[in-house]
Design a protein around this motif. Structure first.
Motif, PDB file in Angstrom:
ATOM      1  N   TYR A   7      -0.820  21.583  51.743  1.00 21.20           N
ATOM      2  CA  TYR A   7      -2.260  21.669  51.522  1.00 21.20           C
ATOM      3  C   TYR A   7      -2.835  22.763  52.397  1.00 21.20           C
ATOM      4  N   VAL A  24     -11.461  17.819  47.755  1.00 21.06           N
ATOM      5  CA  VAL A  24     -10.091  18.279  47.587  1.00 21.06           C
ATOM      6  C   VAL A  24      -9.851  18.617  46.125  1.00 21.06           C
ATOM      7  N   LEU A  26      -6.654  19.759  43.327  1.00 21.92           N
ATOM      8  CA  LEU A  26      -5.231  19.890  43.058  1.00 21.92           C
ATOM      9  C   LEU A  26      -5.003  21.257  42.428  1.00 21.92           C
ATOM     10  N   THR A  31       0.099  22.022  45.008  1.00 21.81           N
ATOM     11  CA  THR A  31      -0.472  21.982  46.355  1.00 21.81           C
ATOM     12  C   THR A  31      -1.935  21.549  46.254  1.00 21.81           C
ATOM     13  N   TYR A  32      -2.531  21.316  47.399  1.00 20.53           N
ATOM     14  CA  TYR A  32      -3.933  20.910  47.444  1.00 20.53           C
ATOM     15  C   TYR A  32      -4.743  21.933  48.223  1.00 20.53           C
ATOM     16  N   GLU A  52     -10.255  13.077  52.589  1.00 11.04           N
ATOM     17  CA  GLU A  52      -9.553  13.870  51.573  1.00 11.04           C
ATOM     18  C   GLU A  52      -8.040  13.676  51.657  1.00 11.04           C
ATOM     19  N   MET A  56      -5.090  12.464  48.799  1.00  8.57           N
ATOM     20  CA  MET A  56      -3.773  13.055  48.554  1.00  8.57           C
ATOM     21  C   MET A  56      -2.672  12.001  48.651  1.00  8.57           C
ATOM     22  N   LEU A  61      -5.694  12.421  42.567  1.00  9.33           N
ATOM     23  CA  LEU A  61      -6.018  13.561  41.712  1.00  9.33           C
ATOM     24  C   LEU A  61      -5.114  13.672  40.497  1.00  9.33           C
TER      25      LEU A  61
END
Length: 73
Positions: A7, A24, A26, A31-32, A52, A56, A61
């Motif tokens: 991330y 956040v 995606l 990755t974030y 956030e 994850m 998400l």
């Protein structure tokens, strides 16, 4: 913190009228990206970052989850 997850954290000024401290996204590569409002205090940013990260960890998400149900948890 999150095994196997990448991330990126970006601290930026949110547009006027946006009353959020963080969110956040995606990314297409899995990755974030976490965005934190530069105008927020350090304590607010830390709290938002923890929030956030929970999204994850919980895979919030992915799929068709209702955002209102997720945020009320």
């Amino acid at each position: 913190m999150i095994e196997g997850a990448d991330y990126f954290v970006r601290v930026v000024e949110f547009p006027r009228g946006v009353n959020r401290i963080g969110f956040v996204l995606l990314n297409p590569d899995g990755t974030y990206s976490v965005y934190l409002n530069a105008k927020a205090s350090s304590a607010q940013k830390k709290k938002a970052m923890r929030h956030e990260l929970r999204h994850m960890v919980n895979d919030d998400l992915y799929g068709e989850k209702d955002i209102h149900a997720i945020e009320n948890i």
